[in-house]
Design a protein around this motif. Structure first.
Motif, PDB file in Angstrom:
ATOM      1  N   PRO A   1     -39.968  85.835   8.230  1.00  0.00           N
ATOM      2  CA  PRO A   1     -39.835  84.402   7.885  1.00  0.00           C
ATOM      3  C   PRO A   1     -38.917  84.151   6.686  1.00  0.00           C
ATOM      4  O   PRO A   1     -38.390  83.066   6.537  1.00  0.00           O
TER       5      PRO A   1
ATOM      6  N   ASP B   1     -32.734  83.131  10.755  1.00  0.00           N
ATOM      7  CA  ASP B   1     -31.693  82.176  11.126  1.00  0.00           C
ATOM      8  C   ASP B   1     -31.685  81.994  12.646  1.00  0.00           C
ATOM      9  O   ASP B   1     -30.660  81.645  13.230  1.00  0.00           O
TER      10      ASP B   1
ATOM     11  N   GLU C   1     -43.437  74.771   7.167  1.00  0.00           N
ATOM     12  CA  GLU C   1     -43.126  75.309   5.836  1.00  0.00           C
ATOM     13  C   GLU C   1     -42.314  74.302   5.029  1.00  0.00           C
ATOM     14  O   GLU C   1     -42.566  74.101   3.840  1.00  0.00           O
TER      15      GLU C   1
ATOM     16  N   GLU D   1     -44.084  70.517  -3.851  1.00  0.00           N
ATOM     17  CA  GLU D   1     -43.137  70.382  -4.973  1.00  0.00           C
ATOM     18  C   GLU D   1     -43.144  68.953  -5.518  1.00  0.00           C
ATOM     19  O   GLU D   1     -43.067  68.744  -6.728  1.00  0.00           O
TER      20      GLU D   1
ATOM     21  N   GLN E   1     -38.243  73.013 -13.557  1.00  0.00           N
ATOM     22  CA  GLN E   1     -37.642  72.316 -12.409  1.00  0.00           C
ATOM     23  C   GLN E   1     -36.134  72.539 -12.489  1.00  0.00           C
ATOM     24  O   GLN E   1     -35.556  72.447 -13.571  1.00  0.00           O
TER      25      GLN E   1
ATOM     26  N   LYS F   1     -32.186  78.834  -1.503  1.00  0.00           N
ATOM     27  CA  LYS F   1     -33.570  79.211  -1.838  1.00  0.00           C
ATOM     28  C   LYS F   1     -33.662  79.500  -3.336  1.00  0.00           C
ATOM     29  O   LYS F   1     -32.729  80.071  -3.908  1.00  0.00           O
TER      30      LYS F   1
ATOM     31  N   ARG G   1     -44.981  83.470  -6.308  1.00  0.00           N
ATOM     32  CA  ARG G   1     -44.831  82.957  -4.939  1.00  0.00           C
ATOM     33  C   ARG G   1     -45.045  81.457  -4.859  1.00  0.00           C
ATOM     34  O   ARG G   1     -45.915  80.900  -5.513  1.00  0.00           O
TER      35      ARG G   1
ATOM     36  N   VAL H   1     -44.631  78.091  -1.743  1.00  0.00           N
ATOM     37  CA  VAL H   1     -45.234  77.771  -0.447  1.00  0.00           C
ATOM     38  C   VAL H   1     -44.728  78.732   0.621  1.00  0.00           C
ATOM     39  O   VAL H   1     -45.483  79.362   1.338  1.00  0.00           O
ATOM     40  N   GLY H   2     -43.416  78.812   0.754  1.00  0.00           N
ATOM     41  CA  GLY H   2     -42.838  79.647   1.802  1.00  0.00           C
ATOM     42  C   GLY H   2     -41.706  80.479   1.249  1.00  0.00           C
ATOM     43  O   GLY H   2     -41.319  80.349   0.094  1.00  0.00           O
ATOM     44  N   GLU H   3     -41.205  81.345   2.103  1.00  0.00           N
ATOM     45  CA  GLU H   3     -40.148  82.252   1.655  1.00  0.00           C
ATOM     46  C   GLU H   3     -38.798  81.910   2.297  1.00  0.00           C
ATOM     47  O   GLU H   3     -37.797  82.537   1.979  1.00  0.00           O
ATOM     48  N   GLY H   4     -38.810  80.969   3.223  1.00  0.00           N
ATOM     49  CA  GLY H   4     -37.601  80.679   3.988  1.00  0.00           C
ATOM     50  C   GLY H   4     -36.561  79.909   3.196  1.00  0.00           C
ATOM     51  O   GLY H   4     -36.857  79.297   2.162  1.00  0.00           O
TER      52      GLY H   4
ATOM     53  N   LYS I   1     -33.929  76.817   2.711  1.00  0.00           N
ATOM     54  CA  LYS I   1     -33.822  75.418   3.119  1.00  0.00           C
ATOM     55  C   LYS I   1     -32.395  75.211   3.598  1.00  0.00           C
ATOM     56  O   LYS I   1     -31.460  75.728   2.979  1.00  0.00           O
ATOM     57  N   LYS I   2     -32.247  74.460   4.673  1.00  0.00           N
ATOM     58  CA  LYS I   2     -30.902  74.254   5.216  1.00  0.00           C
ATOM     59  C   LYS I   2     -30.453  72.824   4.968  1.00  0.00           C
ATOM     60  O   LYS I   2     -31.266  71.893   4.961  1.00  0.00           O
TER      61      LYS I   2
ATOM     62  N   SER J   1     -35.709  71.661  -7.020  1.00  0.00           N
ATOM     63  CA  SER J   1     -36.881  72.454  -6.666  1.00  0.00           C
ATOM     64  C   SER J   1     -37.777  72.588  -7.894  1.00  0.00           C
ATOM     65  O   SER J   1     -37.274  72.688  -9.024  1.00  0.00           O
ATOM     66  N   THR J   2     -39.071  72.578  -7.666  1.00  0.00           N
ATOM     67  CA  THR J   2     -40.036  72.653  -8.768  1.00  0.00           C
ATOM     68  C   THR J   2     -40.802  73.966  -8.683  1.00  0.00           C
ATOM     69  O   THR J   2     -41.223  74.369  -7.588  1.00  0.00           O
TER      70      THR J   2
ATOM     71  N   ARG K   1     -26.199  80.457   0.443  1.00  0.00           N
ATOM     72  CA  ARG K   1     -25.550  81.252   1.482  1.00  0.00           C
ATOM     73  C   ARG K   1     -25.224  80.369   2.685  1.00  0.00           C
ATOM     74  O   ARG K   1     -25.703  79.233   2.781  1.00  0.00           O
ATOM     75  N   GLU K   2     -24.426  80.936   3.552  1.00  0.00           N
ATOM     76  CA  GLU K   2     -24.054  80.199   4.767  1.00  0.00           C
ATOM     77  C   GLU K   2     -25.009  80.615   5.876  1.00  0.00           C
ATOM     78  O   GLU K   2     -25.136  81.824   6.140  1.00  0.00           O
ATOM     79  N   PRO K   3     -25.663  79.661   6.525  1.00  0.00           N
ATOM     80  CA  PRO K   3     -26.546  80.079   7.617  1.00  0.00           C
ATOM     81  C   PRO K   3     -25.720  80.628   8.773  1.00  0.00           C
ATOM     82  O   PRO K   3     -24.574  80.231   8.953  1.00  0.00           O
TER      83      PRO K   3
END
Lengths: 200, 130
Positions: free
Chosen positions: A27, A31, A44, A52, B63, B79, B91, B93-96, B98-99, B112-113, B127-129
């Motif tokens: 996760p 991509d 998520e 946040e 922040q 991220k 940690r 909420v998530g590890e992914g 954001k796009k 981001s907070t 990074r580039e997705p």
């Protein structure tokens, strides 16, 4: 007979070779293709946005110090999919717990307690079989200060030859003493894809 | 006297054994902003701000906000990873990633907070997705 068996065997080998191998998805580095339905990335994103914003707004800062106690109320699933809304609320609960600002009670819920053991353990009072010094005393349960409720909405549209699916994840945090929503948030998730895709 | 010296040495030896292991490391200088080369071709990072939000207990919540300006229509994945005083990951909420999608000439602001007031530093990765 032998030729037929050989043909079937060859077909099976070819089919097995063509099938996509099952693999793990990380996760943290996914991509992969996007589904028209709601997937784990959508939950998520919604949970991250919500937590946040709650932290940044100061809504979960207890002015008396210490942690707020939250209860999860109703999260209505108004989509065409069968969604377990715990996928969303659990992420929010975990993140708020880790923030050190909010702890969730599992002793109260709209449809009864989430963990019935809180009540069950109290039925051990006055039982001769149990050492009463370890049995929970009266008046120890903590009542909630905040309630988390919300709704997930889905709207489908046809855009030229494509399909557009809109999801809106709406959440409210209500202060139970006043009944006022002290925080509210909405995360829209918009997807556009093939008209042949199914979003239910 | 011999006994006294023996006991003293034993105590000193035990104290030495009880010392805390080294937890800090300066092997790597962690960059606050890490931008992949593919991203640099299509956009510029214009701003990177950080702010500390006052908390009731006297703690402060970190922040960050950054702005990117696109030179062409492009996509971005980003991220923020959070670290505590010891440099350990905190940690969220998530590890992914954001796009986000950017249009030519558009400047977008993202923030981001930190998930906890223990956070003292961060790393923002653009990074580039695929």
């Amino acid at each position: 007979m032998l030729i037929r068996a050989f043909a079937v065997l060859i077909s099976l080998v070819v089919l097995a070779g063509c099938s996509t191998p099952t693999r793990y998805i990380d996760p943290a580095a996914d991509d992969g293709p996007v589904a028209m339905t709601m997937d784990y990335r959508d939950f998520e994103k919604a949970a991250t946005d919500a937590v946040e914003d709650m932290l940044a707004s100061g809504a979960v800062n207890n002015p008396d110090g210490g942690r707020y106690i939250m209860v999860v109320s109703r999260i209505t699933n108004d989509t065409m999919q069968r969604i377990d809304t715990d996928q969303l609320t659990k992420k929010i609960r975990v993140a708020l717990l880790r923030s050190g600002k909010v702890v969730t009670t599992t002793a109260v819920g709209l449809n009864g307690p989430e963990d019935a053991m809180t009540e069950k353990a109290r039925e051990l009072r006055d039982s001769d079989e149990f050492d009463q010094s370890g049995v929970q005393r009266k008046g120890t349960l903590q009542a909630p200060d905040l309630s988390l409720s919300g709704k997930i909405i889905q709207r489908n549209h046809k855009v030229e030859k494509e399909q557009q699916v809109e999801y809106y994840i709406q959440l409210s945090l209500t202060e139970l003493s006043s009944g006022l929503a002290i925080w509210e948030g909405e995360t829209p998730i918009i997807k556009r894809g093939s008209d042949k895709s199914v979003s239910w | 006297m011999k006994m006294f010296i023996l006991v003293s040495m034993l105590i000193l030896g035990l104290t030495g054994c009880a010392s805390q292991p080294e937890t800090s490391s300066s092997l790597i200088d962690r960059e606050e902003l890490k931008v992949d080369p593919e991203v640099i071709y299509t956009m510029d990072v214009k701003e990177l701000f950080e702010k500390r939000l006052e908390q009731p207990g006297g703690e402060r919540l970190l922040q960050v906000q950054f702005a990117v300006e696109a030179r062409s229509d492009t996509e971005l994945a980003w991220k923020v990873t959070w670290f505590d005083e010891s440099g350990m990951v905190v940690r969220g909420v998530g590890e992914g990633y954001k796009k986000a999608t950017l249009l030519t000439g558009q400047t977008r602001y993202f923030s981001s907070t930190a998930p906890n007031a223990r956070v003292t530093s961060y790393q923002l990765h653009l990074r580039e997705p695929k």
